[in-house]
Design a protein around this motif. Sequence first.
Motif, short mmCIF file in Angstrom:
data_model
loop_
_atom_site.label_atom_id
_atom_site.label_comp_id
_atom_site.label_asym_id
_atom_site.label_seq_id
_atom_site.Cartn_x
_atom_site.Cartn_y
_atom_site.Cartn_z
N VAL A 62 0.67 -1.08 0.11
CA VAL A 62 -0.03 -0.03 -0.02
C VAL A 62 1.06 1.33 0.00
CG1 VAL A 62 -1.59 1.44 1.48
CG2 VAL A 62 -1.97 -1.19 1.12
N GLU A 63 1.96 1.20 0.80
CA GLU A 63 2.77 2.23 0.78
C GLU A 63 3.37 2.72 -0.51
OE1 GLU A 63 6.69 3.93 3.49
OE2 GLU A 63 5.80 1.95 3.82
N ALA A 64 3.78 1.71 -1.14
CA ALA A 64 4.48 1.61 -2.54
C ALA A 64 3.32 2.33 -3.49
CB ALA A 64 4.90 0.12 -3.05
N VAL A 65 2.12 1.73 -3.51
CA VAL A 65 1.17 2.39 -4.65
C VAL A 65 1.01 4.04 -4.11
CG1 VAL A 65 -1.53 2.27 -4.90
CG2 VAL A 65 0.09 0.14 -4.78
N LEU A 66 0.74 4.04 -2.66
CA LEU A 66 0.72 5.64 -2.46
C LEU A 66 1.88 6.42 -2.84
CD1 LEU A 66 -1.40 5.25 0.80
CD2 LEU A 66 -2.22 5.56 -1.53
N GLY A 67 2.81 5.94 -2.74
CA GLY A 67 4.16 6.58 -2.99
C GLY A 67 4.21 6.92 -4.81
N LEU B 96 -0.78 -4.64 -7.96
CA LEU B 96 -1.00 -3.19 -8.16
C LEU B 96 0.08 -2.61 -8.32
CD1 LEU B 96 -2.81 -0.93 -9.18
CD2 LEU B 96 -3.51 -0.77 -6.68
N ALA B 97 1.06 -2.74 -7.02
CA ALA B 97 2.30 -1.71 -6.85
C ALA B 97 3.20 -2.44 -7.94
CB ALA B 97 2.92 -2.08 -5.46
N GLU B 98 3.40 -3.53 -8.24
CA GLU B 98 4.36 -4.06 -9.29
C GLU B 98 3.90 -3.36 -10.80
OE1 GLU B 98 4.13 -8.19 -9.00
OE2 GLU B 98 5.79 -8.21 -7.38
N ARG B 99 2.66 -3.32 -11.05
CA ARG B 99 2.09 -2.92 -12.41
C ARG B 99 2.59 -1.16 -12.36
NH1 ARG B 99 -1.11 -6.64 -15.28
NH2 ARG B 99 -1.56 -4.90 -16.56
N LEU B 100 2.53 -0.64 -11.16
CA LEU B 100 2.79 0.93 -11.25
C LEU B 100 4.29 1.26 -11.27
CD1 LEU B 100 -0.17 2.03 -8.81
CD2 LEU B 100 0.02 2.16 -11.16
N GLY B 101 4.95 0.14 -10.69
CA GLY B 101 6.54 0.30 -10.65
C GLY B 101 7.16 0.85 -11.63
N ASP B 102 7.02 0.51 -12.69
CA ASP B 102 7.67 0.85 -14.02
C ASP B 102 7.24 2.31 -14.53
OD1 ASP B 102 8.94 1.17 -16.55
OD2 ASP B 102 8.82 -0.90 -16.97
#
Length: 941
Positions: free
Chosen positions: A467-472, A499-505
């Motif tokens: 969650v922290e990664a997504v919000l970041g 979700l966080a992995e998909r938003l990471g790139d």
Amino acid sequence: MDFRLLGPLEVRDDEGEPLRVPEGGARTLLAALLVHADTAVSGDSLAWYLWGSQPPRQPRQALQVTVTRLRKCLGPVGAERITRVGAGYRFAVRPGELDLHRFATLHQRGSAAHRAQDWPAAADLLRRALECWRGQPLDDVAGEPLALETVPALREQRFDALTGRIEADLALGRHGRLVGELARMVEDEPLREQFRCQLMLALYRSGRRAEALDAFQTGRRLLVGRLGIEPGAELRELHQAVLADDPGLAWSAPPSPAAARDAAPAAAGDRLRPAQLLADLPDFTGRTAAVERLEALLAKAATEPVGGPVVLSAIDGAGGMGKTSLAVHVAHRMLHYFPDGQLQIDLHGVGGAPADPDDVLARFLRGLGVPPDRIPADPEERGALYRSTLAGRRVLVLLDNVRDAAQVRPLLPGSGGCSVLITSRSSLPGLDGACRLTLDVLEQDEALALFTRIVGSDLADAEPEAVEAVLGVCAGLPLAIRIAAARLIARPGWTVKDLAERLGDERYRLSELTVEDRAVRACFAVSYRDLPADQARAFRLLGLCDGPSIGVPAAAALLALPVAATEQLLDALVGVHLLQPRENGHYRLHDLLRVYAAECAQAEEPQQERDAATGRMLGWYLHTSAAASRVLNPNRRHVVLDPPEADRPALEFADFDRALAWCESERANLVAAVAQAARAGRHEIAWKLPITMWDLFNLRSQHQDRIVCNEIALDGARATGDLEATAWVLNTLSSAYQAAGRLTEASGCLFQALEIRGRLGDLRGEGSCLINLGYVQIEMGRPAEAVPMLERALEIFRGLGVRAAEAVSLMNLGEAHKQLGNLTTALGHHREALAINRETADRFTLGRAMANVADTLCALGRFDEAAELAAEGHTTNQEAGNRVDEAIALDVLGQIHAARGEAAPAVRHWRDAHAILTELGHPRAVDVGARLADSPKPRPN
């Protein structure tokens, strides 16, 4: 969670279970933090609340212990609410969690309804406000200072709410049921004449005239007997009115505010009550301060007499900040203040053809009940009819997505009673008289609350790191958070980690932040497409900058424009919220806007222009950093640079303080520039820039940044195939490793650099390596090995006539001999180094040289001389802004006092030194901390 202070202190967790906070310091601390919820409270203030005028011997440490105990009482969820802010603390509460806040909000709204003589609303709101009270505030909390500061004001607020509620009930004819309550209040507060007035009126209206007169006489005897004064004018006038059986005291049902206004003649057409507001979001979260401010403005406006000035509340902010959601949410909460209706329209200020104000006027008039055939064709007559129709009515007008002030002006009511809420991506500087509110990104706790409210606590709580990664990635942008959450709940098979992995790139991030008809990229594109060509180019090229912010001179180099023209462009982008102003004349792109700007640059700028723009900016950083370095430490050896381009000169610095201030303000940008230069294949900049930053790192001990930059620099130097460059960087990298306590790696770098300098026949470079290598050997506890290295360095620099390096050689040689126990020899070397530093006025090393002499004198038992010189060294380092050496001088002063048996000043100096070294992350903090832990005791007589 639920926090209650208006009575015995109570805390309940997120499941409604009570949490026990035992009596004593932790309970008092919690109360103090809650009284100042969401505000940083200084350590001194908290110590005063806890211990008053009798603090413990070490209040800061005692406060830290109390905070730790409180966190344990509150459990993991509550403990996270307490954050450190400087030397103090802040306790975060969410909307509706604290009874103080609930009371204040209801009291404010009830008072506004009272002023508007909306008696049913006033009675209801003020009754709900008073229900927040359960007894005496802080009654079970120790700590007299906190109670004295807080309770009297709270009691007055409660009395004000109580008085207002009773007045509303009297206006509504509830006098019969009020008599018993008022009699008790008069008995409890016999000197409050307002309660006695209300009791007399309630008795009179209940047919109890004699009792009303007796209540007056009882009050008069009390006032005369106890205070020697007669009753006030209001009480005396009421007494006369009761004696005279004044008909004005009789109760009659008041007309509602809406009914009173309906009695006025209509300006035109039938009086329809439009209700055009969009639906409120059921999961609206956060923006507490903004909501409260807008509600206060609207409430105040609604209670002013009809005919006063129109109140305009303009909400501006970047796309995706939730301006419309906020405006609609507030409008729904304030409906009872605008019983004649609400008008709303999207003016398409960005993202389409802007709405014509004349067409909007026709639409609003139809909504207000004006038949279409009575709407004038002439724009001026149409506006006049609109203003006439609104005159005397209380209508809320919500103008969404406004382009500019000119689009708004024809749609404003002509006189007060109505209020206007405006949203725009522009700050609307031409709109006179508006109360402006700029929306920024959500705070971290608000972002988390919004995400959790949409996806559910089960899903969010299961993966807090994801969650922290997504919000970041969403970086506080409400639209991005909503889209990310919507994507997650639309895919039952996904976890938050997916979700966080998909938003990471970063390359695909904006594509991922899309759901149905909502997309972050499209939201940004609406603003970008409306920009003039020069502003659009500036926005695109700013996306090429990897630093967290950019100053005007650096941006001027990036854009290849004069500074004045650049500043105008940046300010224009700030005006439409595509850029954020920061302190110290810097500007910042929101993280997602940076990604979008880079996409635009990739699509619209040729590769050659992108490369040229980044090259100009990176070159400017290099030359300006080098100029600062020459001022910070003029006596050291500096890298040679090609002259800067004539139309993009580097900054020049008049003195040490200004050079250091620039370096500190640009540190994060310089670090980012090193990495960007390496990625862009600009190897010369990548290896030279960290060398120009050596003085900043040496003065401020930012170890991780220092190591990262110099490791990148080493790769860049080796990529050029330049042996001299490699030796340069190996030397500076060794300093980074040494400052971080990685002595073996530092030694390895220096032996490599020494070998290269020897092959190149660079005698001065060889001497520099030997100075540093000797120092590292001393740090590793090998002073005997350091001595010949340092003697050779001293020989080299004396032969070359480089006095500053000669002094450093002597200082290090003195330290080696001190470790070996050769104190007299060490003192001689240190005195000679100090003499050279005084001669060269080298403020970079002068204070350290003084501390070295003082330290050696202390070891020799010559305490008076040592103390005087250490104090001078401390002052010199302070004036030079050299915080590391300032702390070292304090450490030496502490050791001198300890050797004299003076425990208190020793501890004081060590505490100050430890604080500085800990803040800077310096390895010596461990040694000073050990001395503090084993504080010296007074020496026996």
